[in-house]
Design a protein around this motif. Structure first.
Motif, PDB file in Angstrom:
ATOM      1  N   LEU A 129      -3.128 -22.199 -20.430  1.00  0.00           N
ATOM      2  CA  LEU A 129      -2.498 -21.853 -22.026  1.00  0.00           C
ATOM      3  C   LEU A 129      -1.074 -22.405 -22.427  1.00  0.00           C
ATOM      4  O   LEU A 129      -0.378 -22.521 -23.458  1.00  0.00           O
ATOM      5  N   ASN A 130      -0.238 -22.533 -20.923  1.00  0.00           N
ATOM      6  CA  ASN A 130       1.205 -23.298 -21.005  1.00  0.00           C
ATOM      7  C   ASN A 130       0.775 -24.006 -20.918  1.00  0.00           C
ATOM      8  O   ASN A 130       2.155 -25.215 -22.387  1.00  0.00           O
ATOM      9  N   LEU A 131      -0.331 -25.501 -20.299  1.00  0.00           N
ATOM     10  CA  LEU A 131       0.178 -26.750 -21.128  1.00  0.00           C
ATOM     11  C   LEU A 131      -0.950 -26.964 -23.396  1.00  0.00           C
ATOM     12  O   LEU A 131      -0.021 -27.596 -23.394  1.00  0.00           O
ATOM     13  N   SER A 132      -1.402 -26.185 -23.305  1.00  0.00           N
ATOM     14  CA  SER A 132      -1.494 -25.885 -25.037  1.00  0.00           C
ATOM     15  C   SER A 132      -0.424 -25.836 -25.839  1.00  0.00           C
ATOM     16  O   SER A 132      -0.611 -26.038 -26.643  1.00  0.00           O
ATOM     17  N   ARG A 133       0.369 -25.137 -25.445  1.00  0.00           N
ATOM     18  CA  ARG A 133       1.834 -24.937 -25.841  1.00  0.00           C
ATOM     19  C   ARG A 133       3.070 -25.929 -25.529  1.00  0.00           C
ATOM     20  O   ARG A 133       3.774 -25.777 -26.731  1.00  0.00           O
ATOM     21  N   LEU A 134       2.711 -26.829 -24.901  1.00  0.00           N
ATOM     22  CA  LEU A 134       3.865 -27.726 -24.994  1.00  0.00           C
ATOM     23  C   LEU A 134       3.932 -28.633 -26.097  1.00  0.00           C
ATOM     24  O   LEU A 134       2.875 -29.213 -26.182  1.00  0.00           O
ATOM     25  N   GLN A 187       2.987 -12.341  -9.050  1.00  0.00           N
ATOM     26  CA  GLN A 187       4.410 -12.680 -10.093  1.00  0.00           C
ATOM     27  C   GLN A 187       4.247 -14.118  -9.588  1.00  0.00           C
ATOM     28  O   GLN A 187       5.073 -15.031 -10.642  1.00  0.00           O
ATOM     29  N   ALA A 188       4.145 -14.787  -7.935  1.00  0.00           N
ATOM     30  CA  ALA A 188       4.369 -15.622  -7.744  1.00  0.00           C
ATOM     31  C   ALA A 188       3.520 -16.920  -8.882  1.00  0.00           C
ATOM     32  O   ALA A 188       4.123 -17.872  -9.574  1.00  0.00           O
ATOM     33  N   ALA A 189       2.654 -16.415  -8.845  1.00  0.00           N
ATOM     34  CA  ALA A 189       1.480 -17.275  -9.656  1.00  0.00           C
ATOM     35  C   ALA A 189       1.406 -17.517 -11.363  1.00  0.00           C
ATOM     36  O   ALA A 189       1.641 -18.028 -11.676  1.00  0.00           O
ATOM     37  N   PHE A 190       1.772 -16.236 -12.220  1.00  0.00           N
ATOM     38  CA  PHE A 190       3.205 -16.520 -13.010  1.00  0.00           C
ATOM     39  C   PHE A 190       3.958 -17.290 -13.111  1.00  0.00           C
ATOM     40  O   PHE A 190       4.261 -18.492 -14.276  1.00  0.00           O
ATOM     41  N   GLN A 191       5.138 -17.760 -12.301  1.00  0.00           N
ATOM     42  CA  GLN A 191       5.710 -18.457 -11.877  1.00  0.00           C
ATOM     43  C   GLN A 191       5.167 -19.912 -11.838  1.00  0.00           C
ATOM     44  O   GLN A 191       5.994 -20.787 -12.464  1.00  0.00           O
ATOM     45  N   GLN A 192       4.497 -19.891 -10.775  1.00  0.00           N
ATOM     46  CA  GLN A 192       3.548 -21.164 -10.449  1.00  0.00           C
ATOM     47  C   GLN A 192       3.082 -21.825 -11.860  1.00  0.00           C
ATOM     48  O   GLN A 192       2.903 -23.441 -11.726  1.00  0.00           O
ATOM     49  N   ALA A 193       2.714 -20.803 -12.720  1.00  0.00           N
ATOM     50  CA  ALA A 193       1.726 -21.581 -13.448  1.00  0.00           C
ATOM     51  C   ALA A 193       2.595 -22.286 -15.131  1.00  0.00           C
ATOM     52  O   ALA A 193       2.329 -22.907 -15.223  1.00  0.00           O
ATOM     53  N   ASP A 194       4.297 -21.661 -14.856  1.00  0.00           N
ATOM     54  CA  ASP A 194       4.986 -22.533 -15.594  1.00  0.00           C
ATOM     55  C   ASP A 194       5.185 -24.035 -15.137  1.00  0.00           C
ATOM     56  O   ASP A 194       5.124 -24.707 -15.925  1.00  0.00           O
ATOM     57  N   TYR A 195       5.299 -23.736 -14.052  1.00  0.00           N
ATOM     58  CA  TYR A 195       5.931 -25.261 -13.629  1.00  0.00           C
ATOM     59  C   TYR A 195       4.801 -25.988 -12.782  1.00  0.00           C
ATOM     60  O   TYR A 195       4.745 -27.104 -13.451  1.00  0.00           O
ATOM     61  N   ALA A 196       3.325 -25.479 -12.848  1.00  0.00           N
ATOM     62  CA  ALA A 196       1.805 -26.621 -12.702  1.00  0.00           C
ATOM     63  C   ALA A 196       1.950 -26.751 -13.630  1.00  0.00           C
ATOM     64  O   ALA A 196       1.463 -28.220 -14.724  1.00  0.00           O
ATOM     65  N   ALA A 197       2.236 -26.292 -15.146  1.00  0.00           N
ATOM     66  CA  ALA A 197       2.331 -27.184 -16.648  1.00  0.00           C
ATOM     67  C   ALA A 197       3.097 -27.895 -17.030  1.00  0.00           C
ATOM     68  O   ALA A 197       1.912 -29.229 -17.415  1.00  0.00           O
ATOM     69  N   TRP A 198       4.000 -27.883 -16.915  1.00  0.00           N
ATOM     70  CA  TRP A 198       4.947 -28.311 -16.482  1.00  0.00           C
ATOM     71  C   TRP A 198       4.682 -29.862 -16.199  1.00  0.00           C
ATOM     72  O   TRP A 198       5.149 -30.915 -16.878  1.00  0.00           O
ATOM     73  N   ALA A 203       6.051  -3.830 -18.977  1.00  0.00           N
ATOM     74  CA  ALA A 203       6.386  -4.990 -17.927  1.00  0.00           C
ATOM     75  C   ALA A 203       5.127  -5.729 -17.881  1.00  0.00           C
ATOM     76  O   ALA A 203       4.230  -7.319 -18.758  1.00  0.00           O
ATOM     77  N   TYR A 204       3.777  -5.462 -17.467  1.00  0.00           N
ATOM     78  CA  TYR A 204       1.821  -5.400 -17.306  1.00  0.00           C
ATOM     79  C   TYR A 204       1.425  -6.161 -18.925  1.00  0.00           C
ATOM     80  O   TYR A 204       0.714  -6.939 -19.032  1.00  0.00           O
ATOM     81  N   LEU A 205       1.744  -4.945 -19.955  1.00  0.00           N
ATOM     82  CA  LEU A 205       1.991  -5.350 -21.422  1.00  0.00           C
ATOM     83  C   LEU A 205       2.300  -7.103 -21.913  1.00  0.00           C
ATOM     84  O   LEU A 205       1.402  -8.238 -22.321  1.00  0.00           O
ATOM     85  N   TYR A 206       4.114  -7.117 -21.565  1.00  0.00           N
ATOM     86  CA  TYR A 206       4.216  -8.611 -21.494  1.00  0.00           C
ATOM     87  C   TYR A 206       3.622  -9.705 -20.983  1.00  0.00           C
ATOM     88  O   TYR A 206       3.737 -10.532 -21.569  1.00  0.00           O
ATOM     89  N   ARG A 207       2.800  -9.495 -19.904  1.00  0.00           N
ATOM     90  CA  ARG A 207       2.228 -10.570 -18.838  1.00  0.00           C
ATOM     91  C   ARG A 207       1.189 -10.611 -19.338  1.00  0.00           C
ATOM     92  O   ARG A 207       0.488 -11.462 -19.108  1.00  0.00           O
ATOM     93  N   LEU A 208       0.040  -9.944 -20.589  1.00  0.00           N
ATOM     94  CA  LEU A 208      -1.018 -10.126 -20.841  1.00  0.00           C
ATOM     95  C   LEU A 208      -1.096 -11.193 -21.177  1.00  0.00           C
ATOM     96  O   LEU A 208      -0.265 -12.157 -22.123  1.00  0.00           O
ATOM     97  N   PRO A 209      -1.963 -11.971 -21.213  1.00  0.00           N
ATOM     98  CA  PRO A 209      -2.697 -13.454 -21.468  1.00  0.00           C
ATOM     99  C   PRO A 209      -1.639 -13.958 -23.073  1.00  0.00           C
ATOM    100  O   PRO A 209      -1.248 -15.323 -22.989  1.00  0.00           O
TER     101      PRO A 209
END
Length: 397
Positions: A22-27, A307-318, A369-375
């Protein structure tokens, strides 16, 4: 450089894989740079694992915490392929799947296949214990509970093996669901539950378990599980205890297909990466989540948590984007934002960033907090509206 678009293949649709896609699609890809992105997962649904416990108590519905991939990806150009990975040809840049389709060719490959709960090694565990990692697991537990609740059994005895977050959270949920009929015990080989968590969370959990009458078998090992017993070893003594349900929440292992890859691996079989999430000696391959052993730019070992996977996904996409568009890659800077856990119905604990909460207020904060994190924003809106309307619907009913 060929004229065709770059091909990005992401294996695994958990937090790491789906959020990377999803992050990749938004770049900001230019039309000339825009790649083909394919997400592969063996299941048809994404699972928001921290809310899986609420399925057992019917607090939430399946569509809220496990929406189909096709629904989440409907407004993107990401292609979804439901299949299991058979093998990966690193030299030819091909992924072979079990769906009898053509192999997937890639220019960048993201490995995010998550972990599995090991059930081998102790007699009877694979046959009689239920792990708690997937929607299917939650369904199995819920159906087993329904049958037990409808039986004429005076007491319903449940053993939860593992005193980490998953074990404590499911034990509290089961205790609240079963009420006076429940006889819940947590079995752990260490001398305390939640041994790696903040003291505030551990104390709140211990109190919640005491309030619910959950028995703790600490410094205790499981030697065997049968259809209606669990054998526990404390020091040199082994006791066979009657039980109707055994839940297995101990350990995580990577899939055999990952272990078979010719990469440098940790002693747990995880793929070693650099701080930019690139597989060691393979800069076109990235790994994150449970399958990866990663240290951030400060040398901090990244935990295998949501929470680690959330953060890693940002960096992986970038970094996938940057590697294809000739931009600098960014080393991961991991931030521990605190921890949350559910401790039964309308009860939770939250600690981090200078805040410590427990009880109903922490329960609400955790949900928000989890509502905000939904995909996706669309899914957040649907779930959020349902959470607002549901209390009124229940009141009217």
């Amino acid at each position: 450089m060929t004229d065709r678009p770059a091909r990005i293949v992401i294996l695994g649709g958990g937090f790491g894989g789906l959020y990377t896609a999803l992050n990749l699609s938004r770049l900001p890809w230019t039309p000339a740079e825009k790649p083909e992105i394919t997400l592969v997962d063996r299941n048809d649904r994404f699972v928001f694992a921290p809310l899986l416990y609420e399925l057992v108590t019917d607090e939430l519905q399946t569509w809220e915490i496990a929406p189909p991939f096709v629904e989440l990806l409907a407004n993107t150009e990401i292609q979804f392929r439901q299949a299991s990975v058979k093998s990966i040809d690193i030299d030819r840049h091909h992924v072979h799947l079990d769906d009898e389709g053509e192999p997937l060719a890639y220019d960048r490959l993201v490995l995010a296949m998550g972990g599995e709960t090991p059930l081998n090694g102790i007699p009877g565990v694979a046959e009689h214990a239920i792990p708690f990692r997937t929607v299917s697991d939650a369904y199995r537990v819920r159906e087993r509970l329904r049958k037990l609740e409808n039986s004429d059994a005076d007491k319903i005895r449940v053993a939860v093996v593992g005193g980490g977050y998953s074990g404590v959270e499911i034990a509290c949920k089961l205790a609240d669901r079963l009420g006076n009929r429940g006889r819940i015990r947590i079995v752990d080989r260490h001398d305390t539950i939640l041994r790696n968590s903040p003291e505030f969370n551990r104390n709140a959990a211990q109190q919640a378990l005491r309030d619910r009458g959950v028995w703790l078998d600490l410094e205790t090992e499981v030697t065997e599980v049968t259809a209606d017993t669990i054998s526990l070893k404390y020091r040199e003594q082994v006791d066979e205890i009657p039980v109707e349900l055994v839940l297995w929440t101990v350990g995580t292992t990577v899939a055999p297909v990952v272990r078979s890859l010719p990469f440098e691996q940790s002693d747990r079989g995880q793929i070693l990466t650099n701080a930019k999430l690139q597989v060691t000696n393979h800069p076109h391959l990235f790994a994150l989540g449970d399958v990866a052993a990663t240290c951030d730019i400060n040398g901090q070992r990244i935990p295998t948590t949501a929470q680690a996977a959330f953060q890693q996904a940002d960096y992986a996409a970038w970094n996938v984007w940057a590697s294809l568009t000739h931009r600098p890659l960014l080393p991961l800077r991991y931030q521990n934002l605190g921890e949350m856990m559910t401790l039964g119905l309308d009860n939770a604990t939250l600690s981090g960033l200078g805040i410590s909460l427990e009880g109903p207020l922490a329960h609400i904060a955790r949900r928000l907090a989890y509502l905000y994190r939904l995909p996706t924003p669309e899914h957040q809106l649907k779930v959020g509206l349902n959470w607002i309307v549901e209390p009124f619907r229940s009141l009217i009913a």
